[in-house]
Write an enzyme that holds these catalytic residues in place. Structure first.
Site, mmCIF file in Angstrom:
data_model
loop_
_atom_site.group_PDB
_atom_site.id
_atom_site.type_symbol
_atom_site.label_atom_id
_atom_site.label_comp_id
_atom_site.label_asym_id
_atom_site.label_seq_id
_atom_site.Cartn_x
_atom_site.Cartn_y
_atom_site.Cartn_z
ATOM 1 N N LYS A 48 48.841 6.910 -66.417
ATOM 2 C CA LYS A 48 49.118 7.656 -65.185
ATOM 3 C C LYS A 48 50.608 7.655 -64.836
ATOM 4 O O LYS A 48 51.085 8.558 -64.167
ATOM 5 C CB LYS A 48 48.282 7.110 -64.039
ATOM 6 C CG LYS A 48 46.799 7.440 -64.227
ATOM 7 C CD LYS A 48 45.933 7.014 -63.075
ATOM 8 C CE LYS A 48 44.507 7.477 -63.262
ATOM 9 N NZ LYS A 48 43.787 6.710 -64.312
HETATM 10 C C1 LIG Z 1 42.690 7.297 -65.096
HETATM 11 C C2 LIG Z 1 42.359 6.672 -66.406
HETATM 12 C C3 LIG Z 1 41.534 7.316 -67.358
HETATM 13 C C4 LIG Z 1 40.868 8.640 -67.084
HETATM 14 O O1 LIG Z 1 41.786 9.712 -67.124
HETATM 15 P P1 LIG Z 1 41.390 11.151 -66.554
HETATM 16 O O2 LIG Z 1 42.630 11.945 -66.571
HETATM 17 O O3 LIG Z 1 40.894 10.892 -65.147
HETATM 18 O O4 LIG Z 1 40.320 11.705 -67.430
HETATM 19 C C5 LIG Z 1 41.325 6.693 -68.586
HETATM 20 N N1 LIG Z 1 41.878 5.489 -68.867
HETATM 21 C C6 LIG Z 1 42.668 4.836 -67.974
HETATM 22 C C7 LIG Z 1 43.220 3.515 -68.344
HETATM 23 C C8 LIG Z 1 42.949 5.394 -66.721
HETATM 24 O O5 LIG Z 1 43.736 4.731 -65.843
#
Ligand SMILES: *Cc1c(COP(=O)(O)O)cnc(C)c1O
Length: 457
Positions: free
Chosen positions: A109
Site C-alpha cells: 500500500k
Molecule cells: C491490502 C492488502 C492486500 C489486498 O489488496 P487489494 O488491492 O485490496 O486487493 C493484499 N495483501 C496485503 C498485505 C495487503 O495489505
C-alpha cells in the site's frame, strides 16, 4: 487532457485533480478514465521513479506541471529502502516474486500512498485549501496513510483503530509516528464500529463541511494509477514467454491496476486472482456469480473481505461501459446478497482471468515449503499468491505480487517455519519508540469533538 467518468454513469466527468480529492463519485460509482492511454513506451532501463512518472503522465497531464510531477515521484519512491524500489526474487521452482513491500510500512500500500500524500498536498496548496482525513483501519491501511500524510502542511489525519484488537506491530507502526498533524484514536469497539463512525461522520453534512472531511480509501483512482506502474515494470523485465501474474487480492485494487497496464499494452497473458477462505472472487471468476457470506478471519487478514469494491471497475468494462447496467447490477447485489452476470458475458469475462483460493492450512504449508526449498520467508498474503501460482503451468513466466514483508505477520511465519522474521533496519527499534494515541468511547459525538478540537484550522 484525460477525463474521468463514474462507473454508474450518473455523475459529471471530472479532471484528474478533482478525482484525486473526491474519491467516491456522488452517484456511488468509482471513477475510471474515459479512454485508456496506449502506445506506452517508458524505457525499462530508467530508474523506477522516472519510469513511474513516464507511465502515469497521460493520466495526470493537464492538471500538474511535468517538473512538479517528476519531483513528487522521485520523492515518493525515495522513501523505499531497496535500491531498485521494487526488486524481484526467483524461487527454486522458477516463480518470481515482485517485492512491493520495501516502503515505510512494509506492505504494498505504500507504493500508492506515498504518491497520494504528496499529490494531495500539492493540489491543496494550489487551491489554497486544507482537508481533514478520517479513516478506520484494522491494520495495514492506517499505517500506510499515516506515513504518507505525516507532516503535510495542508492535511490533518485522524485514524481510528479498534482498541486492543490490532496486532502490536500494526498498532506501533501507527502510534509511534510523532507528527503535529497525526492523531491516532483507539476506539473502545470493533473495526466495524470504527467504520460505522467514519461513515456517520461523512453522512453528517454540516460536520463534513466544517472540517473539510477527506478520505483516501482503496477506491481512490490515484491509488490504482500508482499501482499500474509496477505491472509495466515487471512485464517489461519478464522473459520471452507468456506472462501469468498472480495477485493476493482483497478489495481488487491491486489486480485491477494490472488490468489497466494490460489495456495500455503491457505484455501480460493472464491474471490469477488469489484469495484466502473468503473466496467470493474465486466463485466469481469460476462461475460468473457472487454470493455474499460472512467474513471469516484468516491468516491473511488484509484479504478478509466479502465485497471487493474495486471489482465494480471490471464489471463496468464487462458490461460495455454501461453505467445504468452497472447501477442495476450493484443494487441487485446489495439487495439480494447475490448476483449472476448475464450468461453470454461470462466466457468473455473469464478470458485472461482465473480465480484460485487457499485455506489457512494450505497457506501455512506454502510458507513452510518455500522456506525449505528456497530459504525465503513469505508473509501469509504472499504465500496465498505463491500457492495459487503453483497451480499454473511452468511453461508460463509466473510472477507473484509479494504484498507484505514477513516481519509484518511474524506469528504466522514462525508457526510455519520455526523462524521469527526480524524487522528491517529502518523499523528495528519499533518496540522502543514512544506511542501516541487517545482511547475514546465508541460514540460519534465524542469522536467528532475530538476531530474538531485537534485539527489545525
Ligand atoms: C491490502 C492488502 C492486500 C489486498 O489488496 P487489494 O488491492 O485490496 O486487493 C493484499 N495483501 C496485503 C498485505 C495487503 O495489505
Amino acid at each position: 487532457m484525460l477525463h474521468y467518468t463514474s462507473t454508474r454513469g450518473g455523475a459529471p466527468e471530472l479532471s484528474f485533480s478533482d478525482v484525486l480529492l473526491t474519491g467516491l463519485a456522488p452517484d456511488g460509482g468509482l471513477y475510471v478514465p474515459t479512454s485508456w492511454p496506449t502506445g506506452h513506451s517508458a524505457d525499462p532501463h530508467l530508474e523506477y521513479a522516472a519510469f513511474a512518472a513516464e507511465v502515469m503522465w497521460p493520466f495526470v497531464d493537464g492538471t500538474i506541471e511535468r517538473g512538479d510531477f517528476d519531483a513528487i515521484c522521485r520523492d515518493a519512491y525515495g522513501t523505499f529502502v531497496a535500491d531498485d524500489v521494487i526488486p524481484t526474487v526467483t524461487l527454486a521452482d522458477g516463480i518470481e516474486l515482485v517485492e512491493l513491500f520495501h516502503g515505510p510500512t512494509l506492505a504494498f500500500k505504500d507504493v500508492a500512498m506515498q504518491l497520494l500524500g504528496r499529490l494531495f498536498d500539492h493540489e491543496l496548496n494550489a487551491r489554497g485549501s486544507r482537508v481533514t482525513i478520517v479513516g478506520a483501519t484494522s491494520g495495514d491501511t492506517g499505517s500506510a496513510a499515516i506515513e504518507a500524510f505525516r507532516d503535510r502542511d495542508n492535511v490533518d489525519i485522524v485514524i481510528l483503530h479498534p482498541h486492543e484488537r490490532t496486532s502490536e506491530v500494526q498498532r506501533r507502526q501507527m502510534t509511534t509516528v510523532d507528527a503535529p498533524n497525526v492523531f491516532n484514536v483507539a476506539v473502545q469497539g470493533t473495526f466495524d464500529d470504527c467504520q460505522d463512525i467514519v461513515k456517520a461522520m461523512f453522512a453528517d453534512v454540516a460536520f463534513r463541511e466544517r472540517v473539510n472531511l477527506g478520505a483516501v480509501n482503496s477506491i481512490n483512482w490515484a491509488r490504482v494509477m500508482a499501482q499500474v506502474v509496477y505491472y509495466h515494470w515487471a512485464a517489461a523485465r519478464a522473459a520471452d514467454r507468456p506472462v501469468s501474474i498472480t495477485v493476493p487480492t482483497g478489495n481488487f485494487g491491486n489486480v485491477f491496476a494490472g488490468r489497466v497496464a494490460k489495456r495500455m499494452g503491457a505484455p501480460i497473458g493472464e491474471f490469477v486472482v488469489a484469495s484466502n477462505r473468503n473466496a467470493i472472487l474465486t466463485q466469481f471468476f469460476q462461475t460468473g456469480a457472487m454470493t455474499i457470506g460472512d467474513v471469516e478471519p484468516s491468516l491473511s487478514p488484509s484479504m478478509d473481505i466479502q465485497v471487493s469494491s474495486n471489482l465494480e471497475r471490471l464489471i463496468f468494462e464487462i458490461l460495455g461501459n454501461d453505467g445504468a447496467a452497472v447501477q442495476q447490477l450493484m443494487s441487485t447485489f446489495r439487495d439480494e446478497q447475490h448476483v449472476t452476470l448475464p450468461a453470454e458475458l461470462i466466457p468473455r469475462m473469464q478470458e485472461g482471468w482465473l480465480g484460485e483460493s487457499l485455506t489457512d492450512e494450505q497457506t501455512t504449508q506454502v510458507i513452510h515449503d518455500v522456506y525449505e526449498e528456497s530459504g525465503m520467508l513469505l508473509d501469509p498474503h504472499t504465500a496465498v499468491g505463491v500457492g495459487a501460482a503453483r497451480r499454473r503451468p511452468d511453461s508460463m513466466q509466473r510472477l507473484v505480487m509479494a504484498t507484505a514483508h514477513p516481519a509484518k505477520f511474524p506469528d504466522a511465519v514462525e508457526a510455519a517455519t520455526g523462524v521469527r522474521p526480524p524487522l528491517p533496519a529502518h523499523l528495528a527499534d519499533l518496540y522502543e519508540r514512544d506511542e501516541h494515541y487517545t482511547v475514546l468511547p465508541n460514540e460519534l459525538a465524542v469522536l467528532q469533538d475530538f476531530v474538531e478540537a485537534n485539527r489545525r484550522p
